[in-house]
Design an enzyme around this catalytic site. Structure first.
Site, PDB file in Angstrom:
ATOM      1  NE  ARG A 183      91.102  54.642 111.273  1.00 26.68           N
ATOM      2  CZ  ARG A 183      91.410  53.353 111.238  1.00 26.68           C
ATOM      3  NH1 ARG A 183      90.969  52.525 112.202  1.00 26.68           N
ATOM      4  NH2 ARG A 183      92.150  52.857 110.273  1.00 26.68           N
TER       5      ARG A 183
ATOM      6  NE  ARG B 212      96.859  43.529  99.198  1.00 23.85           N
ATOM      7  CZ  ARG B 212      96.879  43.349 100.524  1.00 23.85           C
ATOM      8  NH1 ARG B 212      97.721  42.472 101.049  1.00 23.85           N
ATOM      9  NH2 ARG B 212      96.061  44.024 101.308  1.00 23.85           N
TER      10      ARG B 212
ATOM     11  CE  LYS C 178      96.172  56.042 108.147  1.00 20.25           C
ATOM     12  NZ  LYS C 178      95.370  54.900 107.612  1.00 20.25           N
TER      13      LYS C 178
ATOM     14  CB  THR D 247      98.751  51.923 115.353  1.00 19.55           C
ATOM     15  OG1 THR D 247      98.396  52.836 114.324  1.00 19.55           O
ATOM     16  CG2 THR D 247      98.803  50.521 114.777  1.00 19.55           C
TER      17      THR D 247
END
Length: 484
Positions: free
Chosen positions: A40, A81, A222, A280
């Site tokens: 990846r 953000r 994802k 993860t």
């Protein structure tokens, strides 16, 4: 001359992320030899120029080992953000009122800029806003076109440009940013095999990426947003593969909900015949430690028992102190679980009923025949890879040797459970098919004299999607005579 590598002794694939700790040709080779089946490349870090040498190193490895090797480019996706603070940092107190607005002026303990118009359009009273990977929690009390008023439910320090998550609403924001489009074009030009799309909330999010890819790579969705769970089956049907991105799921959802969701995503992907990657924090402690915790080993083992196609390392192999050891541990866990006598029953706990097609019927039959006659391998000829995906979906007890004339197909199959793909010339007749299957099985080390194998193919040959032949044949042992 390339030296052929025999199939892994395990069926689950290991996907290793490359980064500062593992991007040299020597390290990539060592990761492969430790057990990495696919690599990846995280497009969130570094520039495109730095990725060129990494991709070249993987392709050089592929040639030296004679084994098609898979490259996945993971796009960053939108990053939400907050703005900046006059003092660089504030402290949010529990119960305080805090405002997010469109004013670019530096913020303070009462307000800060939120430079994302889409959130103002989507937000509703009662929705949560999570800051700094979920460490701080705000609850929306009222909102206007350019102002969101919240109550601080979980306070703490907040500094400039910290990340924001909006778990309770679908944000009307495209999954692809300008950076992603540029990175995607670069990745396709560089010849990667899979594109991973972040920030997927709905099936429509996949459409633009699919169009830009233009069939030159496979598309992996994802699953990291709660909104994606609500339309999971539709999303899985529209992509080529799925990643359980547990890190972001665990930020936007209570952590105790992630394990059952992981099982649901794996089950849905398997049922619909899409390879699924569990990712993860799988061996998180190995970023700094040469050995994992027992809980981490159990976590990885659970993904293997559930029948995930691939298990992924992130920072462990990309930036950790022990990248080789992390891959070796993943490899060892996979091998250990698959030696468990109960593994085959558990990995087939998910019911994968065949679709009413000839190809699905033959795939299920191949699995059953292999078990009944103790065949040593299933060998399938495929152009697109669809036959291999159908067989792997059944989780047969024997290796799946895939012979394909398309190198791109062989590379994409590196994320598929139990598959060893070989790039080889196509065949033109039934007799040539049988002879070639037997020779390749011997060359790849999956059979010996006296073994039986199952061959699957489509006739007429060179016709994608025409799987209609299942043939059982015995290996004599002299099939390689005269072929070097």
């Amino acid at each position: 001359m390339a030296r052929a590598i025999t199939p892994r002794s395990r069926k689950v694939r290991v996907l290793a992320t490359l980064g500062p700790a593992s991007s040299t040709p020597d390290m990539i080779s060592r990761l492969f030899e430790a057990g990495a089946d696919a690599f990846r490349i995280n497009m969130s870090h570094g520039d495109q120029a730095s990725k060129v040498a990494v991709i070249q190193a993987i392709r050089a490895l592929e040639k030296s080992h004679g084994r098609p090797t898979t490259i996945l480019a993971d796009l960053q996706g939108p990053k939400l953000r907050v703005g900046r603070f006059a003092e660089g940092r504030i402290q949010l107190a529990h119960g305080a009122t805090f405002v997010l607005d469109r004013d670019p002026a530096p913020g303070d303990a009462t307000r800060v800029e939120l430079p994302h118009r889409e959130i103002f359009e989507a937000i509703t009273p009662g929705a949560r806003l999570l800051l700094d990977d979920g460490k701080l929690v705000l609850r929306v009390t009222e909102h206007e076109a350019d102002r969101i008023v919240t109550i601080v439910e979980v306070g703490g320090p907040l500094s400039n440009n910290k990340g924001l998550n909006v778990p309770d609403v679908v944000v009307p924001m495209a999954a692809l940013t300008d950076k992603d489009r540029s990175d995607l074009a670069f990745a396709i030009e560089a010849g990667v095999d899979w594109i991973a799309l972040s920030f997927v909330q709905r099936p429509e999010d996949l459409a633009e990426a699919r169009k830009l890819i233009g069939g030159k790579a496979a598309l992996l969705a994802k699953i990291e947003k709660p909104a994606a769970i609500d339309r999971l089956e539709e999303i899985v049907e529209m992509c080529d593969g799925v990643m359980v991105a547990r890190g972001d799921l665990g930020v936007e959802l209570p952590p105790q909900t992630v394990p059952p969701l992981q099982k649901r995503i794996v089950e849905t992907s398997r049922r619909l015949g899409r390879p699924v990657v569990v990712a993860t924090q799988m061996l998180e402690s190995m970023i700094k430690s040469p050995s994992p915790t027992r809980a981490e080993v159990s976590d990885v083992a659970t993904a293997v028992y559930d029948g995930a196609d691939a298990i992924m390392l992130s920072a462990e192999s990309a930036a950790g102190d022990w990248p080789i050891e992390s891959v070796a541990m993943m490899n060892a866990i996979g091998e250990s679980v698959e030696r468990d006598p109960m593994y085959e029953d558990r990995v087939r706990f998910t019911v994968t009923r065949p679709d009413p097609t000839t190809a699905d019927a033959l795939a299920e039959a191949a699995k059953n025949i292999a078990a009944t006659i103790s065949a040593k391998a299933i060998i399938c000829f495929t152009t697109s890879g669809s036959t291999a995906r159908r067989v792997a979906r059944e989780r047969p007890s024997v290796p799946l040797l895939v012979l394909t004339p398309k190198l791109s197909t062989a590379r994409r199959l590196g994320l598929l459970w139990g598959t060893h793909a070989v790039h080889t010339r196509d065949v033109d007749s039934f007799e040539e098919m049988v002879a070639k299957a037997k020779r390749m099985a011997l060359r790849q080390g999956v059979v010996k004299a006296g073994d039986r194998v199952i061959i699957m193919a489509g006739i007429p040959f060179r016709t994608p999607g025409a799987t209609n032949v299942l043939h059982v044949v015995g290996i004599i042992g002299d099939e390689l005579k005269g072929f070097g």
